[in-house]
Write a protein that holds these residues in place. Structure first.
Motif, PDB file in Angstrom:
ATOM      1  N   GLY A  69       0.803  -1.119   0.020  1.00  0.00           N
ATOM      2  CA  GLY A  69       0.206  -0.105   0.062  1.00  0.00           C
ATOM      3  C   GLY A  69       0.794   1.222  -0.016  1.00  0.00           C
ATOM      4  N   PRO A  70       0.419   2.189  -0.986  1.00  0.00           N
ATOM      5  CA  PRO A  70       1.171   3.648  -0.747  1.00  0.00           C
ATOM      6  C   PRO A  70       0.692   4.355   0.468  1.00  0.00           C
ATOM      7  CG  PRO A  70       0.118   3.164  -3.003  1.00  0.00           C
ATOM      8  CD  PRO A  70      -0.624   1.852  -2.128  1.00  0.00           C
ATOM      9  N   ALA A  71       1.620   4.620   1.268  1.00  0.00           N
ATOM     10  CA  ALA A  71       1.336   5.435   2.509  1.00  0.00           C
ATOM     11  C   ALA A  71       0.649   7.003   2.243  1.00  0.00           C
ATOM     12  CB  ALA A  71       2.155   5.365   3.549  1.00  0.00           C
ATOM     13  N   VAL A  72      -0.077   7.462   2.775  1.00  0.00           N
ATOM     14  CA  VAL A  72      -0.877   7.015   4.017  1.00  0.00           C
ATOM     15  C   VAL A  72      -2.281   6.436   3.535  1.00  0.00           C
ATOM     16  CG1 VAL A  72      -1.956   8.140   5.900  1.00  0.00           C
ATOM     17  CG2 VAL A  72       0.264   8.818   5.514  1.00  0.00           C
ATOM     18  N   VAL A  87      -2.152 -12.997   2.876  1.00  0.00           N
ATOM     19  CA  VAL A  87      -0.722 -12.844   2.599  1.00  0.00           C
ATOM     20  C   VAL A  87      -0.382 -11.304   3.467  1.00  0.00           C
ATOM     21  CG1 VAL A  87      -0.677 -13.869   0.329  1.00  0.00           C
ATOM     22  CG2 VAL A  87      -1.261 -11.251   0.651  1.00  0.00           C
ATOM     23  N   PRO A  88       0.878 -11.279   3.791  1.00  0.00           N
ATOM     24  CA  PRO A  88       1.201 -10.167   4.612  1.00  0.00           C
ATOM     25  C   PRO A  88       1.058  -8.955   3.851  1.00  0.00           C
ATOM     26  CG  PRO A  88       2.992 -11.656   4.521  1.00  0.00           C
ATOM     27  CD  PRO A  88       2.043 -12.114   3.690  1.00  0.00           C
ATOM     28  N   VAL A  89       1.097  -7.716   4.439  1.00  0.00           N
ATOM     29  CA  VAL A  89       0.803  -6.433   3.766  1.00  0.00           C
ATOM     30  C   VAL A  89       1.917  -5.637   4.266  1.00  0.00           C
ATOM     31  CG1 VAL A  89      -0.436  -5.426   5.884  1.00  0.00           C
ATOM     32  CG2 VAL A  89      -0.654  -4.325   3.667  1.00  0.00           C
ATOM     33  N   ILE A  90       2.595  -4.886   3.334  1.00  0.00           N
ATOM     34  CA  ILE A  90       3.705  -4.047   3.602  1.00  0.00           C
ATOM     35  C   ILE A  90       3.427  -2.607   3.015  1.00  0.00           C
ATOM     36  CG2 ILE A  90       5.471  -5.826   3.731  1.00  0.00           C
ATOM     37  CD1 ILE A  90       6.418  -5.323   0.649  1.00  0.00           C
ATOM     38  N   TRP A  91       4.078  -1.627   3.262  1.00  0.00           N
ATOM     39  CA  TRP A  91       3.990  -0.377   2.678  1.00  0.00           C
ATOM     40  C   TRP A  91       4.949   0.427   2.531  1.00  0.00           C
ATOM     41  CZ3 TRP A  91       2.065  -2.096   7.557  1.00  0.00           C
ATOM     42  CH2 TRP A  91       2.607  -1.274   8.384  1.00  0.00           C
ATOM     43  N   VAL A  92       5.008   1.403   1.363  1.00  0.00           N
ATOM     44  CA  VAL A  92       6.046   2.391   1.283  1.00  0.00           C
ATOM     45  C   VAL A  92       5.620   3.513   1.767  1.00  0.00           C
ATOM     46  CG1 VAL A  92       6.745   1.336  -0.991  1.00  0.00           C
ATOM     47  CG2 VAL A  92       4.742   3.022  -0.980  1.00  0.00           C
ATOM     48  N   LEU A 101      10.703   1.791   0.689  1.00  0.00           N
ATOM     49  CA  LEU A 101      10.351   0.532   1.451  1.00  0.00           C
ATOM     50  C   LEU A 101      11.089   0.826   2.504  1.00  0.00           C
ATOM     51  CD1 LEU A 101       8.224  -1.869   1.479  1.00  0.00           C
ATOM     52  CD2 LEU A 101      10.240  -3.357   0.605  1.00  0.00           C
ATOM     53  N   ARG A 102      10.702   1.304   3.797  1.00  0.00           N
ATOM     54  CA  ARG A 102      11.655   1.527   4.829  1.00  0.00           C
ATOM     55  C   ARG A 102      11.480   0.401   6.083  1.00  0.00           C
ATOM     56  NH1 ARG A 102       9.669   7.014   6.935  1.00  0.00           N
ATOM     57  NH2 ARG A 102      11.359   6.523   8.424  1.00  0.00           N
ATOM     58  N   ARG A 103      10.466  -0.138   6.222  1.00  0.00           N
ATOM     59  CA  ARG A 103      10.034  -0.808   7.397  1.00  0.00           C
ATOM     60  C   ARG A 103      10.358  -2.212   7.301  1.00  0.00           C
ATOM     61  NH1 ARG A 103       7.467   2.527  11.392  1.00  0.00           N
ATOM     62  NH2 ARG A 103       6.783   4.477  10.165  1.00  0.00           N
ATOM     63  N   PHE A 104      10.501  -2.839   6.054  1.00  0.00           N
ATOM     64  CA  PHE A 104      10.298  -4.324   5.513  1.00  0.00           C
ATOM     65  C   PHE A 104      11.633  -4.727   5.055  1.00  0.00           C
ATOM     66  CE2 PHE A 104       6.182  -1.984   5.962  1.00  0.00           C
ATOM     67  CZ  PHE A 104       5.515  -2.925   6.879  1.00  0.00           C
ATOM     68  N   ASP A 105      12.004  -5.896   4.911  1.00  0.00           N
ATOM     69  CA  ASP A 105      12.966  -6.448   4.257  1.00  0.00           C
ATOM     70  C   ASP A 105      12.344  -7.766   3.553  1.00  0.00           C
ATOM     71  OD1 ASP A 105      15.291  -5.251   5.033  1.00  0.00           O
ATOM     72  OD2 ASP A 105      15.472  -6.331   6.673  1.00  0.00           O
ATOM     73  N   GLY A 109      12.555 -10.948  -6.033  1.00  0.00           N
ATOM     74  CA  GLY A 109      11.804 -11.635  -6.701  1.00  0.00           C
ATOM     75  C   GLY A 109      10.377 -11.589  -6.094  1.00  0.00           C
ATOM     76  N   ALA A 110      10.296 -11.254  -4.826  1.00  0.00           N
ATOM     77  CA  ALA A 110       8.834 -11.316  -4.046  1.00  0.00           C
ATOM     78  C   ALA A 110       7.824 -10.731  -5.118  1.00  0.00           C
ATOM     79  CB  ALA A 110       8.902 -10.620  -2.803  1.00  0.00           C
ATOM     80  N   ARG A 111       6.674 -11.416  -5.246  1.00  0.00           N
ATOM     81  CA  ARG A 111       5.499 -11.163  -6.318  1.00  0.00           C
ATOM     82  C   ARG A 111       4.527 -10.214  -5.494  1.00  0.00           C
ATOM     83  NH1 ARG A 111       3.886 -13.689 -10.694  1.00  0.00           N
ATOM     84  NH2 ARG A 111       1.649 -13.882  -9.780  1.00  0.00           N
ATOM     85  N   VAL A 112       4.507  -9.124  -5.769  1.00  0.00           N
ATOM     86  CA  VAL A 112       3.636  -8.151  -5.129  1.00  0.00           C
ATOM     87  C   VAL A 112       2.586  -7.603  -5.731  1.00  0.00           C
ATOM     88  CG1 VAL A 112       5.549  -7.399  -3.440  1.00  0.00           C
ATOM     89  CG2 VAL A 112       4.995  -6.249  -5.577  1.00  0.00           C
TER      90      VAL A 112
END
Length: 193
Positions: A69-72, A87-92, A101-105, A109-112
């Motif tokens: 997800g694009p923040a905010v 599936v997990p959620v991450i955000w930029v 992408l600051r908070r996640f590693d 090749g992860a499919r998003v």
């Protein structure tokens, strides 16, 4: 879920506003879609995001590793859609005006899938694609709840929308006289950064 079903949810939440608005993109419009009025209702948000997840399952072959997800503005629909996809959620997030992408590693090749709320120019999606490419992810597609461009915006990857709701928007130097006569409001999340 069809366009009219989506718009009915936004109307029920009193989220389609009329006036003179400066959109997050910088363009001007007589209609503003105040998604926060929908996202404050878990039941309405769940209906929309369940439908997004179903569209992803139906139209995107293969597995998905993350929803992005694009923040905010898109954090809530990204989270809720990821819940339905399991599936997990991450955000930029913006770092000196650039999405990172600051908070996640994530693994190379992860499919998003990018989940966005409202698309007008597609800038947030294009910036998110760039951030995910820098993280060495494979961006499969983007989905949104409402596409204000009517399918005309090019985000560089496939874009799937639940609804197309074309409302004219204007450059600040090309406003219709009747719109220019109304005081402006800025409600988009970029104005809070």
């Amino acid at each position: 879920m069809k366009t009219e079903d989506v718009l009915d949810i936004f109307r029920k939440a009193e989220a389609i506003l009329e006036g003179h608005f400066i959109l997050t993109s910088g363009r001007h419009s007589a209609v503003y879609i105040q998604k926060a009025r929908v996202f404050m209702h878990a039941d309405l948000t769940e209906k929309l995001c369940y439908a997004l997840a179903e569209r992803i399952r139906a139209e995107i072959p293969g597995s998905i590793d993350y929803v992005v997800g694009p923040a905010v503005g898109a954090l809530i629909p990204a989270y809720e859609t990821s819940r339905h996809l399991r599936v997990p959620v991450i955000w930029v997030e913006r770092e000196k005006t650039i999405f990172r992408l600051r908070r996640f590693d994530i693994k190379k090749g992860a499919r998003v899938i990018i989940v966005e709320d409202i698309v007008t120019t597609g800038l947030s999606i294009r910036e998110t694609v760039q951030a995910m490419c820098e993280a060495e992810a494979e961006v499969v597609a983007a989905v949104c709840i409402i596409d204000r461009s009517g399918g005309k915006v090019d985000v560089g990857i496939p874009l799937i929308s639940l609804a197309e709701y074309v409302v004219p928007s204007y450059d600040a130097n090309a406003l219709p006289i009747e719109l220019a006569a109304i005081p402006t409001s800025k409600l988009g999340s970029r104005y809070f950064l």
